[in-house]
Design a protein around this motif. Structure first.
Motif, short mmCIF file in Angstrom:
data_model
loop_
_atom_site.label_atom_id
_atom_site.label_comp_id
_atom_site.label_asym_id
_atom_site.label_seq_id
_atom_site.Cartn_x
_atom_site.Cartn_y
_atom_site.Cartn_z
N ASP A 100 -3.84 0.71 -2.68
CA ASP A 100 -3.33 -0.67 -2.75
C ASP A 100 -2.69 -0.90 -4.11
O ASP A 100 -3.24 -0.52 -5.14
CB ASP A 100 -4.46 -1.67 -2.53
N GLN A 110 0.85 -1.18 0.00
CA GLN A 110 0.00 0.00 0.00
C GLN A 110 0.89 1.23 0.00
O GLN A 110 1.74 1.40 0.88
CB GLN A 110 -0.92 0.04 1.21
N GLN A 142 -2.65 7.47 -1.52
CA GLN A 142 -2.61 6.24 -0.74
C GLN A 142 -3.49 5.21 -1.43
O GLN A 142 -4.69 5.42 -1.61
CB GLN A 142 -3.11 6.51 0.68
#
Length: 326
Positions: free
Chosen positions: A109, A68, A107
Motif C-alpha cells: 500500500d 497499491q 506489492q
C-alpha cells in the motif's frame, strides 16, 4: 503478481492525478488537469524495461493519492524541488529537495501527500526486478546484490543519499534531452543508465572495503589523514613522498592502503575531488571557468576543461550555460 507489468505502478499514480494518458505504454507528455493544478509529467520509455518520469507541476490544493503497487520494481528518484510525504508499506518518509532515493518495492500500500501551492520537480527511473538482477550480475556470472536478500521479509525498502555532483551533471543532461522533441530513445536510455550505474555504486557496498577491514586501526587513521590533507590542500598538494612522511607511512604502504580504502590511487582520488569541487563552484556562479580551474589546482585551464568533460560529459562552459537555462 508476476504477470503484471511494472509500468502499471506508474499508471496508477497518473490515474490518481486524474491525468488522461494513452492506453499503451509509450513516450508522451501528460498534462495535469486544471482543477488539480498546473504543469506536466513527461513520460519516456526508451526501452520496454526502463521508464523515465520527469515531473514539474504545482498542486492547487492539498492532495493525497493512495494506491497499491502490484508489480515488484526498483525505483531511483531525484527530488529537485518540493517537499512531500510518502508512506509505503507503513513506512513513512519525507522527500526533500537535494535527495536521491533508491526504493525496492514489492506489492504494498502506498500513500503520497502533496501540499497545495507547492511546486514539485522530480526525476524518477523505474526498472523491473529481472533487469535489476541483470545489471547487478558481475563479469564472472555471479551476483552479490539480490533484490530478495536486500528486502528480506519486508515489502518495501528505501535508502537515501544527497544528490552527488556527478548525478547533478547527468540530471542536467537528461533534463536538456527531455525538452527536445528530436531526442531519440537511445540518448534517453544512455542518460538513464548513467544515473542508475552511479546510484548503484553509491548505494551498494564496494567489494574493496573487505580488504580495508584487514588494516590496523592506526593505519586506517593515517590513510584518512592523508585523504584529508590532499582534499584540504587540493590547490597545492604535497607530493606522494611528502604526504607519506606527513602521515608516518612509507610511500608504498600509503599507495596500497589508500587504494584499498578508497578504490583509487592517491592522485586519482584527488583528481575526482578537484572536479567535484569545480562543479560546486561553477554551480555557485561566482567564478568563471579559468578562475575555477586555478581554485581547484589546475594551472592550465584547457587541461581542466578536458578533465571536466571526460568526467561529466560536457565542457565546463556549456555546463554553466545549461545551469542558467534549467
Amino acid at each position: 503478481m508476476s504477470q503484471i507489468d511494472f509500468h502499471h505502478n506508474f499508471n496508477q499514480f497518473f490515474d490518481g492525478l486524474e491525468i488522461k494518458r494513452m492506453d499503451s505504454n509509450r513516450n508522451e507528455q501528460l498534462l495535469l488537469p486544471s482543477h488539480i493544478g498546473e504543469g506536466t509529467i513527461r513520460r519516456f520509455i526508451p526501452r520496454t524495461d526502463i521508464e523515465v518520469i520527469v515531473s514539474n507541476y504545482t498542486m492547487n490544493r492539498e492532495r493525497t493519492i493512495s494506491l497499491q503497487t502490484e508489480a515488484t520494481m526498483v525505483e531511483l528518484q531525484y527530488c529537485l524541488q518540493g517537499t512531500r510525504e510518502v508512506s509505503i508499506a507503513g513506512e513513512r518518509n519525507e522527500i526533500v529537495p537535494g535527495i536521491c532515493s533508491l526504493q525496492l518495492i514489492r506489492q504494498a500500500d502506498a500513500r503520497f501527500e502533496f501540499t497545495g501551492n507547492s511546486t514539485y520537480h522530480m526525476v524518477s527511473i523505474g526498472i523491473p526486478i529481472h533487469t535489476f538482477h541483470h545489471f547487478m550480475e558481475e563479469g564472472d556470472g555471479t551476483r552479490r546484490v539480490d533484490f530478495s536478500q536486500l528486502l528480506g521479509s519486508q515489502d518495501y525498502g528505501c535508502e537515501y543519499e544527497r544528490i552527488t555532483p556527478a548525478a547533478t551533471i547527468r540530471l542536467h543532461q537528461l533534463l536538456e534531452a527531455s525538452l527536445m522533441s528530436s531526442t531519440r530513445n537511445i540518448e534517453l536510455e544512455c542518460r538513464a543508465m548513467e544515473l542508475l550505474e552511479e546510484a548503484f555504486q553509491l548505494f551498494f557496498s564496494n567489494p574493496r572495503t573487505s580488504h580495508a577491514k584487514k588494516m590496523s586501526r592506526t593505519d586506517k587513521q593515517k590513510v584518512k589523514q592523508a585523504r584529508e590533507i590532499i582534499v584540504q590542500q587540493m590547490s597545492d598538494p604535497p607530493s606522494l613522498l611528502e604526504l607519506s612522511r606527513m602521515v608516518g607511512l612509507s610511500d608504498f604502504k600509503l599507495k596500497k592502503s589508500f587504494k584499498e580504502m578508497y578504490g583509487a590511487t592517491v592522485f586519482g582520488y584527488l583528481r575526482e575531488k578537484r572536479l567535484e569541487r569545480a562543479l560546486f563552484l561553477l554551480q555557485q556562479g561566482k567564478l568563471n571557468v579559468t578562475e575555477t580551474a586555478y581554485e581547484v589546482g589546475y594551472s592550465n585551464a584547457s587541461y581542466f576543461s578536458e578533465a571536466f568533460r571526460r568526467k561529466y560529459g560536457v565542457n565546463p562552459g556549456s555546463f554553466v550555460r545549461q545551469s542558467e537555462r534549467i
